[in-house]
Write an enzyme that holds these catalytic residues in place. Structure first.
Site, PDB file in Angstrom:
ATOM      1  CD  GLU A  25      -1.721  25.368  16.322  1.00  0.00           C
ATOM      2  OE1 GLU A  25      -2.900  25.546  15.955  1.00  0.00           O
ATOM      3  OE2 GLU A  25      -0.879  24.745  15.659  1.00  0.00           O
TER       4      GLU A  25
ATOM      5  CG  ASP B  48       2.941  20.416  17.943  1.00  0.00           C
ATOM      6  OD1 ASP B  48       3.814  19.649  17.491  1.00  0.00           O
ATOM      7  OD2 ASP B  48       2.059  20.949  17.226  1.00  0.00           O
TER       8      ASP B  48
ATOM      9  CG  ASN C  59       5.422  20.956  14.538  1.00  0.00           C
ATOM     10  OD1 ASN C  59       4.533  20.311  13.996  1.00  0.00           O
ATOM     11  ND2 ASN C  59       5.243  22.189  14.986  1.00  0.00           N
TER      12      ASN C  59
END
Length: 585
Positions: free
Chosen positions: A325, A472, A474
């Protein structure tokens, strides 16, 4: 840039930065880049008029000298006319002044340069240009600043990292001088010295951390570009747009920095994986009112969070940092200048449909970049023969296939080589998988593509190099994705294949050849927001080649929840960085 160079020539004549030049000799600044057809020549004539010439690099020197003579004659003529008008006298002075002076170029050893020599070869550093009686030292491709910026937000106790771009220079060879405003005397009277602020020198280093004593004062930076060979160009100054503000006090990462004060020793690697929360997601009305209503609005501002993030990352003294991100502008304007100052080189892979992506930074005195093998999952699945078998299986489930191909998720893969032991190479992978809670089946496809691609890089292109896979994901430790990565396989009947209901089920048997472990184990959470907390981030390592030396403890639950949840005034993201020290077996 060249206009600024020219205007600085006079000042530089007696500048300490130009100490190796005779004080009495003017400069002729030449910019000559092989990839460009013309070279640029700047100098100031004895009458004070500046000259800027563009000449073909292949042109014979004689033509350039003739043009300089013509320019000099025009300059003399104009000066004489002004003088004549001022004295209100007639006479032939103007005509005499218009006679072209003799113009010659001499090499460093004093020999006249032949007029048929091409400009590119003639105008060498240290040569002397003579125009009549005036002499000019040629400075070819001198160091020059093209950009100098300070962050918009400055906070006491947090490092201020300027953005420095230069031509024929490198930030590590530049000279930096920091100044602070002098605080007004008691009673509000301005300090002596005119209407502007009085500046007091504060430091001479690339990165400056203002103390609490400087709260309310602005900063100024003077930078002199250097090339590492004792050549310096004209300085530039930049003032902060606002004053130093008070910092937030204790941050969640302060206690972690106690474990990471020094860079790892030889044979060890400190790795960091961190979703830093893209500004494009933090600054929406939904984020402020629904996702993070507990977070003070100013603490969601990009400038504020970047101050915290730069201090946090710099304090980890890491060798590898994998970020998710990352806004493109944050990578270019904030993280790259800051981490470059701390010895780290950065690589970026953007998601095609978003303005954010992945960034991998590596310590340049430990590693060099051998190759990059970044992919977008959807594109690779369709076009790379490596994934044909998986693509054919997926084609049987058109609803799932469509969703997979709509995702913009990417994989960043970098092959690094040790600077001290060239036989030691490592494959560093970084990803951010699909986010939706019911997207377990999509994530399984994405991770299958990722591991297949990493296998191609780490087994086929660079046989038997160890891998570090950060990101990440998730995926919690109970998910199919986590199980697949750790165990090396996933069954056709795993519940995640129907994570979004029977309509979108896709049953496949998948495997990969790696023996991977989660270096930081399975923390209670790496993401802590108002409505959810869980472990979603991991640093997976090749068990056959690497082992864990230490895991840097995560912040305590009390620290994480001091301001209810994350992000907060003391933590810049809704995720928590994972940090571990690894060593080769």
């Amino acid at each position: 840039m060249w206009r600024r160079l020219c205007s600085a020539l006079g000042r530089l004549r007696r500048s300490p930065a130009a100490g190796h030049l005779p004080a009495a000799m003017e400069r002729a600044v030449v910019r000559c880049v092989p990839s460009e057809p013309k070279l640029s020549l700047r100098f100031v004539l004895p009458d004070g008029s500046a000259r800027h010439m563009q000449r073909d690099q292949a042109e014979p020197l004689g033509r350039a000298l003739a043009r300089i003579a013509t320019n000099a004659a025009k300059g003399h003529g104009k000066a004489a006319k002004k003088s004549k008008k001022a004295r209100a006298e007639g006479g032939p002075a103007g005509e005499a002044a218009a006679v072209a002076p003799a113009v010659r170029l001499f090499s460093r050893d004093g020999e006249a340069v032949a007029e048929e020599v091409p400009n590119a070869a003639a105008w060498q550093d240290g040569a002397v240009l003579q125009i009549g009686e005036a002499q000019y030292r040629v400075e070819r491709n001198p160091p020059a600043l093209t950009e100098l910026q300070l962050p918009r937000s400055l906070m006491a106790g947090f490092p201020v990292c300027p953005k420095v771009s230069a031509e024929f220079a490198a930030p590590q060879h530049c000279l930096f001088r920091w100044y602070r405003e002098q605080r007004p005397a008691a009673g509000g009277e301005a300090a002596a010295g005119g209407d502007g602020p009085v500046w007091v020198e504060a430091a001479a280093e690339r990165v400056f951390t203002p103390s609490n004593a400087l709260v309310g004062l602005r900063l100024k930076l003077r930078c002199t570009p250097g090339d590492g060979a004792q050549r310096y160009g004209p300085s530039r100054e930049v003032e902060s747009s606002g004053p130093v503000e008070a910092g937030p006090g204790a941050c969640t990462f302060d206690s972690r920095h106690l474990y990471t004060k020094k860079v790892c020793g030889e044979g060890s690697v400190r790795a960091v994986s961190y979703n830093i929360l893209a500004d494009t997601y933090a600054q929406t009305e939904f984020s402020r009112t629904v996702l993070y209503p507990y977070c003070a609005p100013y603490a969601l501002e990009l400038d504020y969070r970047q101050n915290l993030l730069k201090k946090e990352l710099a304090g980890y003294s890491a060798d590898l940092i994998c970020l998710q991100e990352v806004d493109k502008s944050v990578f270019v304007d904030s993280l790259t200048p800051a981490l470059d100052a701390f010895g780290l080189e950065g690589l970026f892979k953007i998601k095609e449909k978003q303005h954010e992506g992945l960034a991998t930074f590596y310590r340049r005195d430990k590693f060099s970049l051998l190759s990059q093998h970044d992919i977008a999952f959807s594109e690779a699945l369709l076009s790379d023969p490596l994934h044909k078998e998986l693509c054919d299986k997926l084609a049987k489930y058109p609803l799932v296939q469509e969703k997979v191909l709509q995702r913009s998720s990417v994989l960043q893969v970098s092959v690094l080589q040790s600077t001290t032991d060239p036989s030691r190479k490592i494959c560093v992978a970084n990803t951010h998988l699909y986010w939706h809670p019911k997207g377990g089946n999509i994530r399984l496809i994405q991770i299958a593509v990722a591991l297949s691609h990493i296998k191609h890089v780490a087994c086929d292109l660079h046989p038997s190099i160890p891998i570090i896979f950060c990101g990440d994901f998730n995926s919690t430790p109970s998910s199919g994705t986590y199980s697949f990565i750790k165990s090396g396989g996933i069954a056709e009947d795993h519940e995640d294949w129907v994570s979004n209901g029977e309509e979108e089920k896709c049953n496949m048997l998948l495997s990969h050849p790696f023996k991977l472990q989660s270096a930081c184990g399975e923390p209670a959470y790496t993401n802590y927001v108002g409505g959810f907390h869980g472990c979603l981030d991991y640093i997976f390592i090749d068990q056959n080649a690497l082992e864990v030396e230490q895991v840097i403890p995560l912040p305590s639950h009390e620290e994480v929840t001091t301001h209810q949840a994350l992000p907060s005034v003391s933590h810049p993201s809704d995720h928590i960085a994972l940090i571990c020290d690894l060593k080769w077996k």
